[in-house]
Design a protein around this motif. Structure first.
Motif, short mmCIF file in Angstrom:
data_model
loop_
_atom_site.label_atom_id
_atom_site.label_comp_id
_atom_site.label_asym_id
_atom_site.label_seq_id
_atom_site.Cartn_x
_atom_site.Cartn_y
_atom_site.Cartn_z
N UNK A 248 0.87 -1.18 0.00
CA UNK A 248 0.00 0.00 0.00
C UNK A 248 0.90 1.22 0.00
N UNK A 249 0.75 2.06 -1.02
CA UNK A 249 1.62 3.23 -1.10
C UNK A 249 0.89 4.42 -1.71
N UNK A 281 4.26 -0.59 3.52
CA UNK A 281 3.42 0.57 3.86
C UNK A 281 4.27 1.80 3.58
N UNK A 282 4.00 2.44 2.42
CA UNK A 282 4.88 3.48 1.92
C UNK A 282 4.09 4.76 1.64
N UNK A 283 4.53 5.87 2.19
CA UNK A 283 3.95 7.19 1.93
C UNK A 283 2.45 7.21 2.21
N UNK A 284 2.12 6.93 3.46
CA UNK A 284 0.73 6.98 3.92
C UNK A 284 0.67 8.01 5.05
N UNK A 308 7.63 3.28 5.59
CA UNK A 308 8.32 4.54 5.30
C UNK A 308 7.27 5.59 4.96
N UNK A 309 7.49 6.81 5.44
CA UNK A 309 6.58 7.90 5.11
C UNK A 309 5.22 7.76 5.77
N UNK A 310 5.20 7.25 6.99
CA UNK A 310 3.95 7.10 7.77
C UNK A 310 4.12 7.86 9.08
N UNK A 344 13.31 7.58 13.76
CA UNK A 344 12.50 7.92 14.93
C UNK A 344 11.18 7.14 14.98
N UNK A 345 10.73 6.67 13.84
CA UNK A 345 9.47 5.92 13.82
C UNK A 345 9.61 4.63 14.62
N UNK A 346 10.73 3.96 14.49
CA UNK A 346 10.95 2.72 15.24
C UNK A 346 11.00 3.00 16.74
#
Length: 369
Positions: A248-249, A281-284, A308-310, A344-346
Motif C-alpha cells: 500500500x503506497x 506501507x509506503x507514503x501513507x 516509510x513515510x507514515x 524515529x518511527x521505530x
C-alpha cells in the motif's frame, strides 16, 4: 497463394490496419499475432484460430468477435487489446505478450465503456484482465461480461475515475474472484472501499461475514488511491488465508489497514494473514494504526516488512511471537529484514508487548524509499 496459410505474425509501425477483406480469405489460420487494428466481423470468420494476439479499436469489434465464437470455445491462448491503437497504453511491456501469445489468456480494456448493460461475456478460461481509463465503471459487479470469468487469476485496474469499489455485493453477487491470485489497483481517484456489502438489519445471531471472494489471493497492491481510508475489514480478511504480499503506497487518506469495528464486551484475539511474507506501507501520511489491538498476525511466514513515510503511525504491526521454553519471545523463524524510515518511527511506535521490540531490533535497518 496464401489461402492455406496457418501462421501469421504481422507487425508494422506504419500500417495501422489490414485492408478490408484480406483476413477472411486466410480461413486456415491457426496462429495470428498482429499489432494492426482488426475488425471483429472479419476475425469472426477465422474458425481455426488456436493462438490469437490482436487489437480491436472499438468495443463493438470485440463484441462481434466474441459473439461469433461457436459454443464459447475461445482460442487456446490469446492476448487482446480493446480500445487502443498500437502501442497500447498499459503499465507493463505488453509487446512481449504479443511476441509469445501462446503463453497467455489475457484481455486489456482501455478507454472503453464496459460498465453498461447488454455486453457479451468474457471467456470462461480468461486468466488476466487489465482495465484502464474506463471511467464509467463503478465496480466489477457492474460488468455483465465479467461474471463468467471463473478462472481469472490476475486483475489490474488503473486510472478508472468512476471506480468506487472493486465489488458491490449490495447490488449483485459475483463468483469470478475466487481464483484470483493478483489484484493490482492504481490511480483510482474515487475508490472508497474494496467490497461493498449488503446493508441490512441483522439480529445478534446473524453473521455479517461476506463470502470468501478472494480466497486464492496471494498478491494485493494498492497505489495512489486518494480517497480510501480503511482497507480491509476483519471479516473480509477471514477469506484471505493465502495472501502473501500486501503493498500500500501513496494513499494520502489511508488511516487504517484493518478497520476497527465495535465488537462488544466479549473481545477475543483474531489471527489473520497466516501466510503473509511481505508487507509494504509506503507514503501513507494519515496512517495511524495497522489494526486494532485484538487482531494479530502470526509471524511464522514474515520475511520482509517495510514502513516509510507514515508520520502518524502510533502502533506497530501486531506480530504474534511464540514463547521459547525459557519464557522469552521467539524471533520470527524466516524474517530477513525490517526496513523503517525515519529512524524515529521505530523508537516512537507503541507495542502490544514491549519485549517484541527488543526481539526484532536486530532485524531493523533504516532506509528511505
Amino acid at each position: 497463394m496464401l489461402v492455406n496459410l496457418i501462421y501469421l505474425g504481422l507487425h508494422s509501425e506504419c500500417l495501422k490496419e489490414l485492408p478490408k477483406g484480406i483476413l477472411p480469405k486466410l480461413s486456415h489460420l491457426q496462429y495470428l499475432s498482429t499489432s494492426l487494428c482488426l475488425k471483429g466481423e472479419e476475425v469472426a470468420k477465422l474458425r481455426n484460430l488456436e493462438t490469437f494476439a490482436g487489437l480491436f479499436l472499438e468495443l463493438q469489434g470485440f463484441q462481434k468477435y466474441a459473439k461469433s465464437i461457436p459454443g464459447r470455445q475461445w482460442p487456446n491462448n490469446y492476448v487482446l487489446v480493446v480500445g487502443s491503437v498500437w502501442p497500447p497504453e498499459v503499465d507493463y511491456n505488453l509487446i512481449k505478450y504479443f511476441e509469445k501469445p501462446e503463453f497467455y489468456k489475457e484481455i486489456n480494456f482501455i478507454n472503453c465503456e464496459i460498465g453498461k448493460e447488454d455486453q457479451v461475456s468474457l471467456p470462461n478460461n480468461l486468466e488476466a484482465l487489465n482495465i484502464r481509463k474506463c471511467h464509467d465503471l463503478t465496480s466489477l459487479s457492474n460488468i455483465s461480461l465479467f461474471h463468467k470469468a471463473n478462472e481469472l487469476k490476475r486483475c489490474y485496474i488503473t486510472k478508472c475515475e468512476g471506480m468506487e469499489c472493486v465489488l458491490d455485493l449490495s447490488s449483485s453477487s459475483c463468483n469470478s474472484l475466487h481464483n484470483i491470485e493478483v489484484l493490482f489497483l492504481q490511480e483510482l481517484c474515487n475508490l472508497f472501499e474494496l467490497v461493498r456489502v449488503r446493508v441490512a438489519v441483522l439480529s445478534a445471531s446473524q453473521s455479517r461475514t461476506p463470502p470468501a471472494i478472494f480466497s486464492s489471493l496471494k498478491v494485493f497492491i494498492l497505489g495512489q488511491c486518494l480517497k480510501i481510508k480503511k482497507l480491509f475489514t476483519v471479516e473480509l480478511l477471514q477469506g484471505l488465508q493465502n495472501l502473501e504480499e500486501i503493498e500500500v503506497r501513496d494513499c494520502k487518506e489511508m488511516e487504517e489497514i484493518i478497520a476497527s469495528e465495535g465488537r462488544g464486551a466479549n473481545i477475543t484475539t483474531t489471527f489473520v494473514l497466516p501466510k503473509l511474507r511481505e508487507l509494504w506501507l509506503i507514503c501513507l501520511p494519515e496512517l495511524k494504526s495497522f489494526c486494532r489491538s485484538e487482531v494479530m498476525i502470526r509471524a511464522d511466514s514474515i520475511q520482509y516488512l517495510w514502513i516509510s513515510g507514515c508520520p502518524k503511525l502510533k502502533r506497530m504491526i501486531p506480530l504474534f511471537l511464540p514463547l521459547l521454553e525459557n519464557g522469552l519471545l521467539s524471533p520470527p523463524p524466516i524474517l530477513k529484514e525490517i526496513l523503517i524510515w525515519p529512524r524515529e518511527r521505530w523508537e516512537s511506535v507503541e507495542w502490544d508487548d514491549p519485549n517484541a521490540k527488543d526481539v526484532l531490533s536486530s532485524f531493523v535497518s533504516y532506509k528511505n524509499f
